[in-house]
Design a protein around this motif. Structure first.
Motif, short mmCIF file in Angstrom:
data_model
loop_
_atom_site.label_atom_id
_atom_site.label_comp_id
_atom_site.label_asym_id
_atom_site.label_seq_id
_atom_site.Cartn_x
_atom_site.Cartn_y
_atom_site.Cartn_z
N GLN A 522 -11.81 57.95 -3.19
CA GLN A 522 -11.49 58.82 -1.21
C GLN A 522 -12.11 60.94 -1.07
N ALA A 523 -11.89 61.07 -2.56
CA ALA A 523 -12.56 62.69 -2.44
C ALA A 523 -13.38 62.20 -2.38
N PHE A 524 -14.66 61.13 -3.21
CA PHE A 524 -15.97 61.00 -2.77
C PHE A 524 -16.36 60.64 -1.50
N LYS A 525 -15.30 60.02 0.07
CA LYS A 525 -15.70 60.25 0.78
C LYS A 525 -15.82 61.27 1.84
N ALA A 526 -15.24 62.25 1.62
CA ALA A 526 -14.77 62.63 2.24
C ALA A 526 -15.71 64.53 2.39
N ILE A 527 -15.87 64.22 0.71
CA ILE A 527 -17.49 65.41 0.03
C ILE A 527 -18.24 65.03 1.06
N ALA A 528 -18.85 63.28 1.51
CA ALA A 528 -19.99 62.39 1.21
C ALA A 528 -19.93 63.27 3.61
N ARG A 529 -19.04 63.55 3.60
CA ARG A 529 -18.62 64.28 5.11
C ARG A 529 -18.93 65.13 5.52
N GLN A 530 -18.78 65.88 4.00
CA GLN A 530 -19.23 67.61 4.67
C GLN A 530 -20.80 67.49 4.69
N ARG A 531 -21.82 67.01 4.39
CA ARG A 531 -23.15 66.97 4.02
C ARG A 531 -23.62 68.29 3.34
N SER A 532 -22.70 69.09 2.53
CA SER A 532 -23.71 70.42 1.98
C SER A 532 -23.48 70.21 0.58
N THR A 720 -31.18 61.83 27.95
CA THR A 720 -30.01 61.51 27.81
C THR A 720 -29.40 60.87 26.36
N GLU A 721 -30.68 60.35 25.68
CA GLU A 721 -30.79 60.02 24.56
C GLU A 721 -31.39 61.20 23.59
N ALA A 722 -31.46 61.82 24.04
CA ALA A 722 -31.95 63.76 22.82
C ALA A 722 -30.09 64.00 22.89
N GLU A 723 -30.09 64.02 24.18
CA GLU A 723 -28.47 64.61 23.98
C GLU A 723 -27.21 63.66 22.68
N LYS A 724 -27.44 62.72 22.17
CA LYS A 724 -26.54 61.33 21.89
C LYS A 724 -27.18 62.25 20.55
N THR A 725 -28.33 61.99 20.60
CA THR A 725 -29.62 61.74 18.45
C THR A 725 -28.61 63.66 18.78
N LYS A 726 -28.72 64.36 19.23
CA LYS A 726 -28.64 65.44 18.52
C LYS A 726 -27.27 65.82 18.22
N GLN A 727 -26.36 64.92 19.70
CA GLN A 727 -24.79 65.28 18.84
C GLN A 727 -24.04 64.24 17.50
N ARG A 728 -24.93 62.96 17.78
CA ARG A 728 -25.25 62.40 16.38
C ARG A 728 -24.95 62.94 15.19
N LEU A 729 -26.24 64.47 15.30
CA LEU A 729 -26.71 64.42 13.78
C LEU A 729 -25.34 65.58 13.46
N LEU A 730 -25.14 66.42 14.90
CA LEU A 730 -23.98 67.42 14.32
C LEU A 730 -22.74 66.22 13.59
N ALA A 731 -21.67 65.58 14.36
CA ALA A 731 -21.20 64.68 13.72
C ALA A 731 -20.79 64.24 12.58
N GLY A 732 -22.22 63.52 12.63
CA GLY A 732 -22.13 63.14 11.22
C GLY A 732 -22.33 61.48 11.03
N ALA A 733 -22.43 60.32 10.47
CA ALA A 733 -22.22 59.35 10.40
C ALA A 733 -20.59 58.94 10.98
N ASN A 734 -20.82 57.30 11.65
CA ASN A 734 -18.82 57.44 11.80
C ASN A 734 -18.49 57.18 10.34
N ASN A 735 -18.32 56.56 9.67
CA ASN A 735 -18.12 56.63 8.82
C ASN A 735 -19.49 56.85 7.36
N PRO A 736 -18.79 58.18 6.08
CA PRO A 736 -19.86 58.37 5.83
C PRO A 736 -20.37 57.66 5.17
#
Length: 739
Positions: A522-532, A720-736
């Motif tokens: 769970q800690a590993f998953k949470a760290i992965a979400r940071q993409r740091s 529309t797709e450009a905005e969606k892709t930008k927002q997807r990449l800013l948010a990160g994967a739905n499940n890390p």
């Protein structure tokens, strides 16, 4: 008398109200949590007595329960009612949909699923290319555009996920479906019988004492290390099941030649509480066993003949030329012509069908038994396709046994999900819906009663767990010191979600020091979400983790980041990891990273003491160079080849959704900005680049999407797709862990 009548009318108005034509029956008692039953008026008329009894049982379970009754026209009006009710009553934690409740069919949101990547624009029907998903009702931050109602099934409504929407799932409430696997009037009697079964379960609630876990063929690359790793995790999540008088049975598909009958018998074992299936699946089948091992030449030949007969029959069903299929096998494999004999002989077909029926569990098998487990989890594709009749999860829930709830998938699901992530909380008295609310996959649903729970083994924690929120983070912090792994696991999840980057150092400490595999995952998953940068450093450690699942996810994420520092660890993993699934994922990961000549020299020097230079070259040749050549010599040229059909060019683009080859990003971005391509290909490219959520080049993709927004002359779908892709990449994967 007049005063008494006015008082009576006031009471009635509090119990029954009408809002926007919806009949709303108010709760009969006040509790700390609230729940809503949403039902169509025709079903309510048929089963009203059982619905009221179910409401009373829910109130006994400390849930203030609303009834919302209406002839529902579309999902939007239901969603509006749920949001309105939640604003009115902040205690609302979940809902259940009973009967003919409109089904949202979600499009343009495949990044919110774990594996669903079918071509929406191809020749398949809208039903096949959409995801039936009640995330539409549960996550209020998701925004949709209505497209159309299905012409064949009026319960299905198609929606597109907006670019302005949140691009990850974070549910405000949980939900479930009570929808029998039939499409005729018998469904009312099935609902009636089912509700009586649920009420009886609530009146005789038991502790979670007996569980069964099964792993089917072809799952996790047939890795026994992956199977053993799951068992280690189960020991942490369900320690109470390893004490005297309780049990946790684990079955592996190859342990018994007649395992299907063994499983069907086990499912009917008295006092069984929980069953989890990890296997492949279909709408009405669970594919649990593979072909039996062949030990003689004769048996191997017969196995090949059976395989070929099935291929010929499949070709006939698809109206493909049978003669061409035969010729292909003869030329490629030297198959003798007489091996194709009798493929369509009725006696042989019947014999082959009987042979196949011994390997899998079908809907008709379930109808003949009485499963005793109150909860069954189907970590399998399509078993929860509740929009179709005869879906197999529904056969279990609405059948004659004791099953009152299931978790199942409406479409396909990836094998490498963390299916047991929060299951240990079942032993702490949490309602199933509260646990499932933490599941972010678009396709996963509860079938049956979402308030299903077991008696609490640890009652002193119940109130804390039921109400953990931002106001109670101190109590959540205290749970990090709990001796109970499921509580520490939940605490890490909640704190990471709330504190985000401010919690990263503590997460790293938890990963490095906590004795639990589950908590460290769970800690590993949470760290992965940071993409740091800290996350990338951690990957160099976690690839050596003793827990197989962490290593499995580590190699996948290394490939998705794409840094050259991961090449040597991946090669070492391919050469030496004992888990076949880790090796499989490491090979895939290595293919995504660009290998340059200076890398090879450094790698050979670094690994020469443990791997021969020849083996290093073989690994690079098989799993890196060949894929790189494929991208450079075939995929990208096909995208640019205007002599090919648009369909074939887009097909080449779509490969990059899974094969996220980082060295291709610059070229793909150049093509996106080129005036030489049409907008249909441009849109497909932009969407594919949205899957590079961990990539070291994701900032370049975000920048290009922002530049596109400032240019004129493109179609609306491009912006529309450009905005969606930008927002997807800013948010990160739905499940890390499943980017």
């Amino acid at each position: 008398m007049k005063r008494h009548l006015v008082h009576l009318l006031l009471i009635v108005s509090c119990v029954n109200t009408i809002f926007a034509g919806v009949q709303i029956q108010q709760p009969t008692s006040k509790h700390d949590a609230a729940f809503a039953v949403i039902i169509d008026d025709k079903t309510y008329q048929k089963v009203s007595a059982e619905i009221r009894a179910y409401q009373a049982a829910l109130e006994q379970d400390q849930l203030s329960t609303y009834l919302l009754i209406h002839s529902w026209k579309n999902p939007t009006e239901i969603r509006e009612q749920i949001i309105r009710l939640r604003k009115q009553d902040g205690r609302l934690e979940g809902v259940v949909f009973i009967g003919d409740i409109p089904i949202p069919m979600i499009r343009d949101a495949q990044h919110l699923s774990s594996a669903f990547k079918i071509d929406q624009q191809g020749s398949y029907s809208w039903q096949k290319t959409s995801v039936p998903s009640d995330r539409f009702y549960e996550d209020f931050d998701l925004k949709f555009t209505f497209l159309k109602q299905d012409e064949e099934n009026p319960l299905l409504f198609y929606y597109s996920l907006n670019a302005q929407s949140a691009q990850t799932i974070d549910k405000e409430i949980y939900s479930a479906r009570m929808l029998p696997p039939v499409n005729d009037s018998t469904r009312y009697n099935l609902i009636r019988q089912y509700l009586n079964k649920v009420i009886d379960f609530k009146q005789h609630q038991q502790r979670l004492s007996h569980a069964l876990f099964f792993t089917g063929h072809g799952y996790h690359s047939e890795s026994l290390n992956a199977w053993a790793g799951e068992i280690l995790g189960l020991r942490e999540q369900f320690p109470q099941l390893f004490s005297h008088g309780r049990s946790l049975k684990t079955f592996y598909h190859s342990t018994d030649a007649d395992l299907k009958m063994r499983l069907l018998n086990e499912l009917q074992t008295e006092f069984l509480d929980l069953v989890v299936f990890h296997a492949h699946g279909g709408v009405d089948a669970q594919y649990i066993l593979g072909n039996p091992p062949t030990v003689t030449i004769a048996s191997q030949i017969e196995a090949v003949k059976l395989f070929i007969r099935n291929k010929l029959r499949a070709a006939k069903r698809k109206n493909n030329p049978i003669a061409e299929v035969k010729l292909d096998y003869m030329e490629r494999y030297g198959v003798p012509l007489n091996w194709f004999d009798n493929a369509f002989d009725e006696a042989v077909m019947r014999q082959d069908s009987l042979f196949a029926s011994k390997m899998d569990i079908y809907a008709e098998d379930v109808r003949k038994i009485a499963p005793q487990a109150s909860l069954i989890i189907f970590d399998e594709c399509f078993n929860g396709a509740f929009f179709q009749s005869r879906y197999i999860a529904g056969e279990y829930v609405f059948g004659s046994g004791s099953t009152v709830a299931a978790i199942a998938n409406s479409v396909n699901v990836i094998q490498d999900i963390w299916a047991n992530e929060f299951l240990g909380l079942l032993g702490f008295g949490l309602r199933l819906g509260q646990i499932h609310r933490l599941n972010t996959n678009l396709e996963s649903h509860i079938i049956g009663d979402p308030t299903t729970c077991y008696q609490n083994d640890f009652s002193e924690y119940a109130n804390i767990l039921l109400s953990i929120n931002e106001e109670r983070l101190a109590e959540c912090q205290d749970l990090l010191c709990s001796v109970h792994v499921p509580l520490r696991n939940l605490a890490v999840h909640q704190l990471a979600k709330t504190h985000s980057k401010n919690f990263e150092e503590q997460l790293i400490q938890i990963y490095e020091t906590d004795p639990s595999f589950i908590v460290r995952t769970q800690a590993f998953k949470a760290i992965a979400r940071q993409r740091s940068a800290a996350f990338e450093t951690l990957l160099l450690k976690s690839i050596h983790d003793p827990y197989e699942f962490i290593r499995r996810k580590t190699v996948t994420l290394m490939g998705d980041v794409g840094e050259s520092q991961f090449i040597a660890p991946l090669i070492l993993s391919i050469a030496s990891d004992p888990s076949r699934r880790v090796v499989f994922n490491a090979r895939t990961a290595l293919s995504k990273i660009e290998i340059q000549s200076q890398h090879v020299e450094a790698i050979s020097s670094e690994l020469s003491s443990v791997i021969s230079v020849d083996m290093i070259q073989e690994i690079l040749s098989n799993y890196a160079y060949s894929k790189a050549e494929w991208a450079k010599q075939e995929l990208i040229p096909n995208i640019l080849n205007d002599s090919l059909s648009v369909k074939k060019r887009i097909a080449a683009v779509r490969y990059f959704r899974n094969f996220r080859y980082h060295a291709a990003v610059d070229t793909l971005l150049d093509i996106v900005m080129s005036s030489e391509i049409g907008d249909d290909i441009r849109v497909a490219l932009i969407e594919a680049l949205g899957w590079f959520s961990y990539s070291k080049k994701r900032e370049q993709i975000i920048t290009t999407c922002a530049q596109l927004a400032k240019r004129k002359g493109y179609s609306k779908t491009v912006y529309t797709e450009a905005e969606k892709t930008k927002q997807r990449l800013l948010a990160g994967a739905n499940n890390p862990l499943t980017p």
